[in-house]
Design an enzyme around this catalytic site. Structure first.
Site, PDB file in Angstrom:
ATOM      1  N   ASP A 151      24.523  -9.140 -41.423  1.00 15.87           N
ATOM      2  CA  ASP A 151      24.835 -10.326 -42.139  1.00 15.87           C
ATOM      3  C   ASP A 151      24.722 -11.456 -41.336  1.00 15.87           C
ATOM      4  OD1 ASP A 151      25.948 -12.052 -44.087  1.00 15.87           O
ATOM      5  OD2 ASP A 151      26.246 -10.216 -45.297  1.00 15.87           O
ATOM      6  N   ARG A 198      35.030  -9.759 -55.098  1.00 14.22           N
ATOM      7  CA  ARG A 198      34.457  -8.310 -55.047  1.00 14.22           C
ATOM      8  C   ARG A 198      34.110  -7.675 -53.978  1.00 14.22           C
ATOM      9  NH1 ARG A 198      31.740 -12.862 -55.009  1.00 14.22           N
ATOM     10  NH2 ARG A 198      30.040 -13.131 -54.177  1.00 14.22           N
ATOM     11  N   LYS A 257      31.089 -12.356 -41.164  1.00 14.46           N
ATOM     12  CA  LYS A 257      31.378 -10.951 -42.154  1.00 14.46           C
ATOM     13  C   LYS A 257      31.277  -9.527 -41.338  1.00 14.46           C
ATOM     14  CE  LYS A 257      30.103 -12.910 -46.619  1.00 14.46           C
ATOM     15  NZ  LYS A 257      29.229 -12.634 -47.852  1.00 14.46           N
ATOM     16  N   ASP A 295      21.071 -10.158 -51.217  1.00 13.89           N
ATOM     17  CA  ASP A 295      21.227 -10.989 -52.651  1.00 13.89           C
ATOM     18  C   ASP A 295      20.054 -11.708 -52.831  1.00 13.89           C
ATOM     19  OD1 ASP A 295      21.606 -12.761 -50.388  1.00 13.89           O
ATOM     20  OD2 ASP A 295      23.347 -13.665 -51.250  1.00 13.89           O
ATOM     21  N   CYS A 313      24.051 -14.881 -58.032  1.00 11.25           N
ATOM     22  CA  CYS A 313      25.437 -14.465 -58.496  1.00 11.25           C
ATOM     23  C   CYS A 313      26.369 -15.819 -58.637  1.00 11.25           C
ATOM     24  CB  CYS A 313      26.027 -13.295 -57.668  1.00 11.25           C
ATOM     25  SG  CYS A 313      25.234 -11.513 -58.119  1.00 11.25           S
TER      26      CYS A 313
END
Ligand SMILES: [Zn+2]
Length: 262
Positions: free
Chosen positions: A65, A76, A89, A133, A194
């Site tokens: 990431d 989330r 991350k 994503d 998202c």
């Protein structure tokens, strides 16, 4: 009962609830410990996925990431804490996984997955789990995992809907790939993200935990693989559904006469 190969007393206690399962046993647990799994994305799906894989004792977990933790992630991405905001991350995930299970080797890859580094990164692992994503990463993983003959467990979430499948089209004619369903990636602005459309936090938990289950099944070779099936979860309806996927002869990745990938 079979013997417990290469497991320490601590490992036998830590993994006792796995070892007692006839489908896992000591041999299966040793296989989990020997497994190398790459998780793409330490976000909504990656959070529960990484936590369950670490707890299960997957011995080598790669996490890729390029992003850092943002306050808007915490609704989330439960692997990250409020105090981690601003931190990379993969570093936040590494610390969290080490707290869960210090016996495993977590390899942080703080970079974006690209055409240039994908083969090199993926070659080191047995199974890849896609919690990314965006379509570019999704299709890149599909194509590279096919070329390298790696099993890919892929999930996606948006709003209140989730889907998951497993791709191992290299394994034979009954196994399709992502491009057998959608030959070309839609443009990034054809489907909202998202960030634009929203996503229920706990939905990421449901799909990420399903992904962890499928990764463990693939490593152990138990149960019925999701290869050839797309499982759809409708959180508002509280229902699961499934679609059968067939291999396409003209699939640009895994078909009989694959053309250039779109
Ligand atoms: Zn295909």
């Amino acid at each position: 009962m079979t013997s417990l190969p290469d497991l320490s007393e601590t490992q036998i206690r830590r993994y006792a609830r796995h070892i007692v399962l006839p489908e896992v046993g000591g041999i299966g647990q040793a296989r989990l410990i020997a497994a190398k799994v790459l998780v793409v994305g330490a976000g909504g799906l990656g959070a529960p996925l990484l936590q369950y894989l670490a707890a299960a004792g997957i011995g080598t977990i790669g996490v890729i990431d390029h992003d850092s933790v943002d306050l808007s992630n915490l609704q989330r991405q439960v692997i990250h804490r409020t105090g981690d905001v601003g931190m990379s991350k993969v570093e936040s995930a590494r610390r969290a996984l080490h707290d869960i299970n210090p016996e495993i080797d977590v390899r942080p890859h703080a970079e974006r997955l690209t055409e240039g580094n994908a083969e090199h990164l993926i070659a080191e692992y047995d199974v890849v789990a896609d919690g990314s994503d965006n379509f570019a990463t999704r299709y890149l993983l599909n194509d590279v995992c096919f070329r390298l003959r790696k099993t890919l467990v892929s999930a996606a979430i948006l709003r209140f809907d989730g889907q998951i499948s497993t791709y191992k089209a290299w394994a034979g004619p009954e196994h399709p790939c992502l491009r057998c369903i959608f030959p070309a990636a839609p443009s990034e602005d054809a489907v909202p993200s998202c960030a634009q459309a929203g996503v229920l936090g706990a939905l990421a938990g449901t799909l990420g935990a399903l992904q962890a289950t499928e990764v463990v099944k693939e490593v152990l070779g138990i149960g019925r693989s999701l290869s050839g099936r797309l499982v759809l979860y409708d959180a508002l309806g509280g229902t699961f559904d499934e679609m059968t996927i067939a291999k396409r002869g003209d699939c640009p990745t895994c078909g009989d006469s694959p053309g250039p990938a779109a």
